[in-house]
Write a protein that holds these residues in place. Structure first.
Motif, PDB file in Angstrom:
ATOM      1  N   GLY A 200       0.817  -1.209   0.000  1.00  0.00           N
ATOM      2  CA  GLY A 200       0.000   0.000   0.000  1.00  0.00           C
ATOM      3  C   GLY A 200       0.850   1.257   0.000  1.00  0.00           C
ATOM      4  O   GLY A 200       1.857   1.347  -0.697  1.00  0.00           O
ATOM      5  N   ASP A 201       0.467   2.200   0.818  1.00  0.00           N
ATOM      6  CA  ASP A 201       1.096   3.516   0.849  1.00  0.00           C
ATOM      7  C   ASP A 201       2.515   3.420   1.421  1.00  0.00           C
ATOM      8  O   ASP A 201       2.707   3.210   2.613  1.00  0.00           O
ATOM      9  N   ALA A 202       3.510   3.590   0.553  1.00  0.00           N
ATOM     10  CA  ALA A 202       4.905   3.475   0.989  1.00  0.00           C
ATOM     11  C   ALA A 202       5.269   4.604   1.940  1.00  0.00           C
ATOM     12  O   ALA A 202       6.010   4.399   2.914  1.00  0.00           O
ATOM     13  N   ALA A 203       4.780   5.811   1.679  1.00  0.00           N
ATOM     14  CA  ALA A 203       5.096   6.948   2.552  1.00  0.00           C
ATOM     15  C   ALA A 203       4.565   6.711   3.957  1.00  0.00           C
ATOM     16  O   ALA A 203       5.221   7.042   4.950  1.00  0.00           O
ATOM     17  N   ARG A 228      13.434   4.978   4.970  1.00  0.00           N
ATOM     18  CA  ARG A 228      13.243   4.939   3.519  1.00  0.00           C
ATOM     19  C   ARG A 228      14.021   3.780   2.902  1.00  0.00           C
ATOM     20  O   ARG A 228      13.508   3.045   2.047  1.00  0.00           O
ATOM     21  N   ARG A 229      15.257   3.609   3.365  1.00  0.00           N
ATOM     22  CA  ARG A 229      16.091   2.512   2.853  1.00  0.00           C
ATOM     23  C   ARG A 229      15.463   1.151   3.187  1.00  0.00           C
ATOM     24  O   ARG A 229      15.402   0.245   2.345  1.00  0.00           O
ATOM     25  N   ALA A 230      14.968   1.012   4.420  1.00  0.00           N
ATOM     26  CA  ALA A 230      14.392  -0.265   4.845  1.00  0.00           C
ATOM     27  C   ALA A 230      13.093  -0.565   4.101  1.00  0.00           C
ATOM     28  O   ALA A 230      12.850  -1.702   3.672  1.00  0.00           O
ATOM     29  N   VAL A 231      12.244   0.443   3.957  1.00  0.00           N
ATOM     30  CA  VAL A 231      10.968   0.240   3.260  1.00  0.00           C
ATOM     31  C   VAL A 231      11.216  -0.123   1.794  1.00  0.00           C
ATOM     32  O   VAL A 231      10.553  -1.002   1.226  1.00  0.00           O
ATOM     33  N   ALA A 232      12.198   0.534   1.178  1.00  0.00           N
ATOM     34  CA  ALA A 232      12.526   0.212  -0.212  1.00  0.00           C
ATOM     35  C   ALA A 232      12.971  -1.237  -0.344  1.00  0.00           C
ATOM     36  O   ALA A 232      12.532  -1.965  -1.242  1.00  0.00           O
ATOM     37  N   GLN A 233      13.838  -1.699   0.541  1.00  0.00           N
ATOM     38  CA  GLN A 233      14.306  -3.083   0.458  1.00  0.00           C
ATOM     39  C   GLN A 233      13.165  -4.060   0.724  1.00  0.00           C
ATOM     40  O   GLN A 233      13.038  -5.090   0.041  1.00  0.00           O
ATOM     41  N   ARG A 235      10.125  -3.750   0.055  1.00  0.00           N
ATOM     42  CA  ARG A 235       9.207  -3.762  -1.081  1.00  0.00           C
ATOM     43  C   ARG A 235       9.890  -4.138  -2.384  1.00  0.00           C
ATOM     44  O   ARG A 235       9.233  -4.248  -3.424  1.00  0.00           O
ATOM     45  N   GLY A 236      11.223  -4.280  -2.331  1.00  0.00           N
ATOM     46  CA  GLY A 236      11.944  -4.664  -3.532  1.00  0.00           C
ATOM     47  C   GLY A 236      11.993  -3.582  -4.583  1.00  0.00           C
ATOM     48  O   GLY A 236      11.987  -3.880  -5.779  1.00  0.00           O
ATOM     49  N   VAL A 237      12.048  -2.319  -4.146  1.00  0.00           N
ATOM     50  CA  VAL A 237      12.099  -1.197  -5.091  1.00  0.00           C
ATOM     51  C   VAL A 237      13.270  -0.296  -4.718  1.00  0.00           C
ATOM     52  O   VAL A 237      13.897  -0.464  -3.668  1.00  0.00           O
ATOM     53  N   SER A 238      13.575   0.671  -5.564  1.00  0.00           N
ATOM     54  CA  SER A 238      14.649   1.611  -5.251  1.00  0.00           C
ATOM     55  C   SER A 238      14.132   2.675  -4.289  1.00  0.00           C
ATOM     56  O   SER A 238      12.925   2.912  -4.188  1.00  0.00           O
ATOM     57  N   GLU A 239      15.070   3.308  -3.587  1.00  0.00           N
ATOM     58  CA  GLU A 239      14.663   4.372  -2.668  1.00  0.00           C
ATOM     59  C   GLU A 239      13.988   5.512  -3.412  1.00  0.00           C
ATOM     60  O   GLU A 239      13.096   6.172  -2.871  1.00  0.00           O
ATOM     61  N   HIS A 240      14.397   5.769  -4.646  1.00  0.00           N
ATOM     62  CA  HIS A 240      13.783   6.855  -5.422  1.00  0.00           C
ATOM     63  C   HIS A 240      12.311   6.600  -5.651  1.00  0.00           C
ATOM     64  O   HIS A 240      11.515   7.534  -5.772  1.00  0.00           O
TER      65      HIS A 240
END
Length: 260
Positions: A200-203, A228-233, A235-240
């Motif tokens: 869902g909402d990454a933010a 941000r780094r942990a959530v990106a990993q 979810r398997g996406v880049s931090e950007h």
């Protein structure tokens, strides 16, 4: 000569001075005889530590020494009760002992008795501020990684504000200090978010993870960066792909410690 009994407490009114004629045992206590009168009663241990024995000069200074040692025995008993419950800092123990003894007693005498008690406990290894600081660190680490602000608050409350080095060494040994520990904690929270809420909402996930880090005493800008780094990993996406810090929320301005 028979000594007349004095019932006025530890030291009798109008107590005489002169050579001690006798130290008469009464169970665990002794009666100190001068000039045929009992001029003081004390525990056998307090009298011995004060240097009372037959033939010594009984003076105001020696009488005060006996009284200090009597108070020190009380302080030790109270200290042992406190230490049996948990490790204590010298400052915390000093405050509690002075408060316990101060009622109806000379303040200077109480302070001296407490200082002697603490010195003896320190020599016996029963009071150790570095060990107490390590104990605080272990307790804090049970809840997760420990940031500098959380550590300082914990040490201040325990009267150990000058023992940060010992506490930090303990955190390192417990694996609860440093960037790796913070990131592992954040990643665990981020993965839990994915399990519970899907993708869902990454933010919102970053906000939750950052708030959890904030409660561990981490500065706000550091919380957001690690979250941000942990959530990106997780979810398997880049931090950007997560978005910029400005999208996380106005309550996370740099320099503030997050609380939730």
């Amino acid at each position: 000569m028979d000594a007349s009994e004095n019932e006025d407490g530890l030291f009798g009114a109008g107590a005489e001075f002169g050579r001690v004629e006798g130290v008469r045992a009464r169970g665990a206590r002794v009666a100190i005889v001068v000039g045929g009168k009992v001029v003081a009663r004390a525990s056998a241990g307090a009298a011995a530590r004060a240097g009372v024995r037959e033939g010594v000069e009984w003076s105001g200074g020696l009488a005060r020494e006996v009284e200090i040692e009597e108070q020190a025995e009380r302080a030790r008993g109270r200290a042992m009760t406190l230490l049996s419950r948990s490790m204590r800092s010298e400052a915390d123990l000093r405050e509690r002992l002075e408060r316990a003894l101060e009622r109806g007693s000379d303040a200077d005498l109480v302070r001296e008795a407490v200082e002697r008690t603490i010195a003896r406990l320190r020599e016996a290894g029963l009071v150790d501020d570095d060990a107490a600081a390590r104990s605080v660190a272990r307790r804090l680490a049970r809840g997760g990684p420990v940031g500098e602000e959380l550590l300082e608050r914990g040490l201040d409350r325990a009267g150990l504000s000058g023992r940060g080095d010992a506490a930090r060494d303990e955190l390192d040994g417990e694996g609860a200090g440093g960037e790796d520990a913070l990131y592992a904690f954040a990643l665990s929270r981020a993965r839990r978010d994915v399990r519970q809420d899907g993708r869902g909402d990454a933010a919102a996930s970053v906000r939750r993870v950052a708030a959890a880090l904030g409660r561990r005493g981490i500065e706000a800008d550091e919380c957001v960066r690690i979250a941000r780094r942990a959530v990106a990993q997780a979810r398997g996406v880049s931090e950007h792909a997560i978005g910029s810090e400005h999208a996380i929320g106005p309550e996370h301005e740099s320099g503030d410690t997050l609380e939730a």
